[in-house]
Design a protein around this motif. Structure first.
Motif, PDB file in Angstrom:
ATOM      1  N   VAL A 112       5.827   2.399  -1.426  1.00  0.00           N
ATOM      2  CA  VAL A 112       6.555   1.682  -0.371  1.00  0.00           C
ATOM      3  C   VAL A 112       7.632   2.531   0.362  1.00  0.00           C
ATOM      4  O   VAL A 112       7.745   2.553   1.689  1.00  0.00           O
ATOM      5  N   GLU A 113       8.378   3.328  -0.362  1.00  0.00           N
ATOM      6  CA  GLU A 113       9.336   4.176   0.227  1.00  0.00           C
ATOM      7  C   GLU A 113       8.800   5.137   1.236  1.00  0.00           C
ATOM      8  O   GLU A 113       9.304   5.298   2.449  1.00  0.00           O
ATOM      9  N   GLU A 114       7.723   5.613   0.975  1.00  0.00           N
ATOM     10  CA  GLU A 114       7.252   6.776   1.794  1.00  0.00           C
ATOM     11  C   GLU A 114       6.046   6.091   2.835  1.00  0.00           C
ATOM     12  O   GLU A 114       5.446   6.932   3.542  1.00  0.00           O
ATOM     13  N   LYS A 115       5.883   4.802   2.931  1.00  0.00           N
ATOM     14  CA  LYS A 115       5.147   4.025   3.689  1.00  0.00           C
ATOM     15  C   LYS A 115       3.637   4.381   3.569  1.00  0.00           C
ATOM     16  O   LYS A 115       2.706   4.156   4.403  1.00  0.00           O
ATOM     17  N   LYS A 116       3.074   4.686   2.251  1.00  0.00           N
ATOM     18  CA  LYS A 116       1.795   5.118   1.809  1.00  0.00           C
ATOM     19  C   LYS A 116       1.013   3.636   1.728  1.00  0.00           C
ATOM     20  O   LYS A 116      -0.114   3.686   1.550  1.00  0.00           O
ATOM     21  N   HIS A 117       1.864   2.528   1.366  1.00  0.00           N
ATOM     22  CA  HIS A 117       1.330   1.312   1.332  1.00  0.00           C
ATOM     23  C   HIS A 117       0.565   0.726   2.495  1.00  0.00           C
ATOM     24  O   HIS A 117      -0.126   0.128   2.446  1.00  0.00           O
ATOM     25  N   ILE A 118       0.989   1.276   3.694  1.00  0.00           N
ATOM     26  CA  ILE A 118       0.566   1.042   5.018  1.00  0.00           C
ATOM     27  C   ILE A 118      -0.829   1.909   4.896  1.00  0.00           C
ATOM     28  O   ILE A 118      -1.817   1.389   5.702  1.00  0.00           O
TER      29      ILE A 118
ATOM     30  N   TYR B 227      -3.052   0.009  -2.661  1.00  0.00           N
ATOM     31  CA  TYR B 227      -1.697  -0.655  -3.041  1.00  0.00           C
ATOM     32  C   TYR B 227      -1.864  -2.304  -3.485  1.00  0.00           C
ATOM     33  O   TYR B 227      -1.163  -2.665  -4.350  1.00  0.00           O
TER      34      TYR B 227
END
Length: 324
Positions: free
Chosen positions: A238-244, A250
């Motif tokens: 989530v912090e590194e926006k990899k869940h997008i 995710y």
């Protein structure tokens, strides 16, 4: 008697009888109960059961301690479950003679009478008429093997093959040691169990491609090197926006994280229900039962709510003739 002799108590008809008689009966009852318990504690039956439970609880208590630890990873936990099953099975297979020897030595040391294993079993009240069961059969089959089989059955019920395989699949998502546990096939097997989230072959195929890209990405990203658990991994994603970038992975991780919580919540609910919906209160409505269960299970949260706030809430539900 000393109080009467010194004039501290008055004597006469009906005086002091209830206290004296009650104390006498109480002391007599306690003395008889103590003798009965002492006789039972010094019996071969108690000594045998005590040593048997020491052996069994030595295995299950260690497993329970491991299961309680929050920093324990799934792979080690499931390995310990498997080891505990094997240990209890080993007690059943080869543990009878060592147990009997320990019990016999303990009895000899503490002056406890050892029963003759060839004699007919006597439970202390009446002999089993027409029965050919001797002490050997009773202690070896009816006690030793039956208790161990109950333990094995309980472990197999809690950790059967299906949920054991599921936990091993979840463990493949663990990021420790540069995602050492990653196994594409096991993760895909886990995803196939969630039909609502991955309903078609196309969804599974997209997930498989996404997993291939994901594992290359995170292994090459230094920001993911020191992660220890799936929870840490989800936060970092989530912090590194990899869940997008990897939405299906995710989603799979969220499913893995809520599984133990959902299982524990169900167990807590059934445990609480046994306390709340008793024989006396077995006709309560579903709504009232649900509210009572929530109040009981979340009592730590409700402790922080004052009585005034509760009274005010009920007062505001509808107009009332009097102030609560």
């Amino acid at each position: 008697m000393e109080a009467l002799a010194e004039g501290e108590l008055e004597s006469g008809t009906s005086l002091n009888q209830e206290v004296d008689l009650g104390e006498f009966e109480s002391d007599s009852d306690r003395r008889a109960e103590a003798i009965r318990i002492l006789k039972w504690l010094k019996s071969f039956d108690f000594v045998f059961c005590l040593h048997l439970m020491i052996d069994i609880l030595g295995v299950t208590d260690h497993l329970n301690t491991i299961l309680q630890r929050k920093d324990q990873d799934i792979i080690n936990v499931m390995n310990q479950v498997s080891s505990s099953k094997k240990a209890i099975q080993e007690i059943r297979d080869i543990g009878w003679e060592p147990l009997l020897e320990k019990v016999t030595l303990f009895c000899a040391k503490n002056e406890v009478k050892v029963v003759d294993l060839e004699y007919e079993y006597f439970n202390g009240y009446s002999r089993r008429r027409g029965s050919q069961v001797n002490n050997l059969h009773h202690y070896q089959v009816d006690v030793f093997k039956e208790v161990i089989d109950m333990q094995l059955q309980e472990l197999n019920h809690c950790f059967n093959e299906a949920n054991t395989n599921l936990f091993f699949c979840i463990a493949c998502l663990c990021p420790s040691e540069s995602f050492k546990a990653f196994d594409l096939q096991k993760i895909m097997k886990m995803a196939s169990l969630y039909l609502e989230e991955f309903p078609t072959e196309y969804d599974l195929r997209v997930l498989e491609v996404e997993l291939g890209n994901y594992i290359k990405d995170v292994r090459e990203d230094e920001r993911f090197n020191d992660l220890k658990s799936i929870g840490d991994l989800v936060k970092k994603m989530v912090e590194e926006k990899k869940h997008i970038i990897f939405p299906k992975i995710y989603l799979l991780m969220k499913l893995a994280l809520i599984l133990p919580v959902a299982t524990a919540s169900v167990e807590r609910a059934f445990s609480a229900m046994k306390l709340i919906k008793t024989d006396i209160r077995n006709k309560m409505s579903d709504r009232f039962l649900s509210d009572s269960l929530v109040s009981y299970m979340e009592k730590n949260v409700l402790k922080g709510i004052g009585n005034d706030a509760i009274v005010t809430m009920f007062q505001d539900i509808r107009p009332r003739r009097v102030q609560l």
